[in-house]
Design a protein around this motif. Structure first.
Motif, PDB file in Angstrom:
ATOM      1  N   GLY A   1       0.815  -1.208   0.000  1.00  0.00           N
ATOM      2  CA  GLY A   1       0.000   0.000   0.000  1.00  0.00           C
ATOM      3  C   GLY A   1       0.845   1.252   0.000  1.00  0.00           C
ATOM      4  N   GLU A   2       0.169   2.386  -0.132  1.00  0.00           N
ATOM      5  CA  GLU A   2       0.871   3.667  -0.112  1.00  0.00           C
ATOM      6  C   GLU A   2       1.387   3.937   1.302  1.00  0.00           C
ATOM      7  OE1 GLU A   2      -2.320   3.194  -0.868  1.00  0.00           O
ATOM      8  OE2 GLU A   2      -2.916   4.308  -2.661  1.00  0.00           O
TER       9      GLU A   2
ATOM     10  N   VAL B   1       0.985   3.523   7.352  1.00  0.00           N
ATOM     11  CA  VAL B   1       0.989   4.121   8.699  1.00  0.00           C
ATOM     12  C   VAL B   1      -0.367   3.894   9.375  1.00  0.00           C
ATOM     13  CG1 VAL B   1       1.168   6.304   9.973  1.00  0.00           C
ATOM     14  CG2 VAL B   1       2.755   5.818   8.098  1.00  0.00           C
ATOM     15  N   ALA B   2      -1.458   4.076   8.607  1.00  0.00           N
ATOM     16  CA  ALA B   2      -2.799   3.862   9.177  1.00  0.00           C
ATOM     17  C   ALA B   2      -2.975   2.400   9.591  1.00  0.00           C
ATOM     18  CB  ALA B   2      -3.862   4.252   8.149  1.00  0.00           C
TER      19      ALA B   2
ATOM     20  N   CYS C   1       5.436  -6.379   1.043  1.00  0.00           N
ATOM     21  CA  CYS C   1       5.857  -4.984   0.827  1.00  0.00           C
ATOM     22  C   CYS C   1       5.492  -4.074   2.002  1.00  0.00           C
ATOM     23  CB  CYS C   1       5.316  -4.489  -0.504  1.00  0.00           C
ATOM     24  SG  CYS C   1       6.302  -3.123  -1.133  1.00  0.00           S
ATOM     25  N   ALA C   2       4.507  -3.182   1.864  1.00  0.00           N
ATOM     26  CA  ALA C   2       4.141  -2.336   3.015  1.00  0.00           C
ATOM     27  C   ALA C   2       3.820  -3.218   4.214  1.00  0.00           C
ATOM     28  CB  ALA C   2       2.952  -1.451   2.669  1.00  0.00           C
TER      29      ALA C   2
ATOM     30  N   PHE D   1      10.000   1.696  10.701  1.00  0.00           N
ATOM     31  CA  PHE D   1      10.159   2.064   9.290  1.00  0.00           C
ATOM     32  C   PHE D   1       9.990   3.569   9.134  1.00  0.00           C
ATOM     33  CE2 PHE D   1       5.687   0.980   9.940  1.00  0.00           C
ATOM     34  CZ  PHE D   1       5.016   2.052   9.370  1.00  0.00           C
ATOM     35  N   THR D   2      10.522   4.107   8.053  1.00  0.00           N
ATOM     36  CA  THR D   2      10.246   5.497   7.683  1.00  0.00           C
ATOM     37  C   THR D   2       9.505   5.490   6.352  1.00  0.00           C
ATOM     38  OG1 THR D   2      12.368   5.704   6.538  1.00  0.00           O
ATOM     39  CG2 THR D   2      12.293   6.427   8.833  1.00  0.00           C
ATOM     40  N   VAL D   3       8.788   6.571   6.061  1.00  0.00           N
ATOM     41  CA  VAL D   3       8.078   6.666   4.778  1.00  0.00           C
ATOM     42  C   VAL D   3       8.348   8.034   4.147  1.00  0.00           C
ATOM     43  CG1 VAL D   3       6.219   5.057   5.336  1.00  0.00           C
ATOM     44  CG2 VAL D   3       5.956   7.463   5.915  1.00  0.00           C
TER      45      VAL D   3
END
Ligand code: GLN
Length: 251
Positions: free
Chosen positions: A59-60, A65-66, A93-94, A103-105
């Motif tokens: 996902g994006e 994060v959500a 992946c995500a 993690f960072t985004v």
């Protein structure tokens, strides 16, 4: 007993069609006469604790994060209970990144805590890994399987000593730090490729089911494993070997 394949947060982690992994797992059980159903849970709903296989997809950044926030709350407890009971989690992946320690985004320096199911850390690199993947995966029983897929991620992942690398990369980037893609720890397998992964790699699908069930599956009837299936798999190998990985080209 009906085996439950649990897709976690299709609305957040469904952008790459990874829900197809769930359909494949259920179908391959049903083809063998074993009752199976796909159950999808969304944020706000408790994750059931009686799953056989749990699935997290790609996902994006915002969705990742959500998703980790929702799963860190009590509604995510069913996943941990399910894993303690012997279920298996496939995280793509995500989904893979959010199972780690942190993690960072995006361009954001903010370090997000992950679920801590995998001893991995993911940090954003200077370029995205975009393209075909060819790798050899090793499952906990020592069986190996050739994997094709498609990766698209900006995060690069470093494994700690509690996690074992999953697949040796031949083409593509994967973790981007160690020549491998993915990680295995306990009952969790994290990996980067979409495709979705399991329709493209049915041996891996059966390997996951056998790991979760703790027993071997019967071979599929001949009319199911047909020539069309073999042709499609051969096409994927052809595509992977002839398509240059963009991330590799820009190195
Ligand atoms: N947002 C993550 C990254 O870009 C995961 C992307 C994905 O799931 N394909 O690294």
């Amino acid at each position: 007993m009906t085996h439950k394949i649990v897709i976690i947060y299709q609305s957040l982690l469904g952008i790459y069609g990874d829900a197809g992994n769930g359909k494949v797992l259920a179908k391959r059980l049903q083809w063998r006469g074993e009752p199976a159903e796909v159950v999808t849970v969304e944020p706000g709903q408790p994750v059931p604790s009686d799953g056989l296989v749990y699935l997290l997809g790609g996902g994006e950044d915002w969705a990742q994060v959500a998703a980790v926030k929702a799963l860190s709350a009590t509604e995510g407890d069913g996943l941990r209970t399910g894993l303690d009971r012997g279920a298996v989690l496939l995280a793509v992946c995500a989904g893979y990144q959010l199972c780690g320690r942190s993690f960072t985004v995006g361009d954001d320096e903010l370090v997000h805590p992950g679920l801590g199911l995998l001893d991995i850390e993911t940090r954003r690199g200077n370029e995205r890994a975009v393209g075909e993947v060819l790798s050899t995966g090793t499952l906990p029983d020592g069986s190996t399987t050739t994997i094709t897929g498609f990766e698209n991620h900006g995060g690069f992942t470093t494994l700690g000593s509690d996690a074992t690398p999953f697949a040796r990369i031949e083409i593509g980037v994967g973790n981007g730090t160690d020549g491998f893609d993915g990680a295995i720890q306990g009952r969790v397998l994290g990996t980067y490729p979409h495709g979705p992964l399991l329709p493209r790699n049915p041996e891996l699908a059966d390997g996951l089911l056998e790991w979760a069930l703790g027993r071997k599956l019967e071979a599929l009837p001949k009319q199911v494993v047909n020539a069309e299936h073999e042709t499609l798999r051969a096409q994927r190998f052809q595509v992977v070997r002839t398509t240059k990985n963009r991330a590799e080209q820009t190195r």
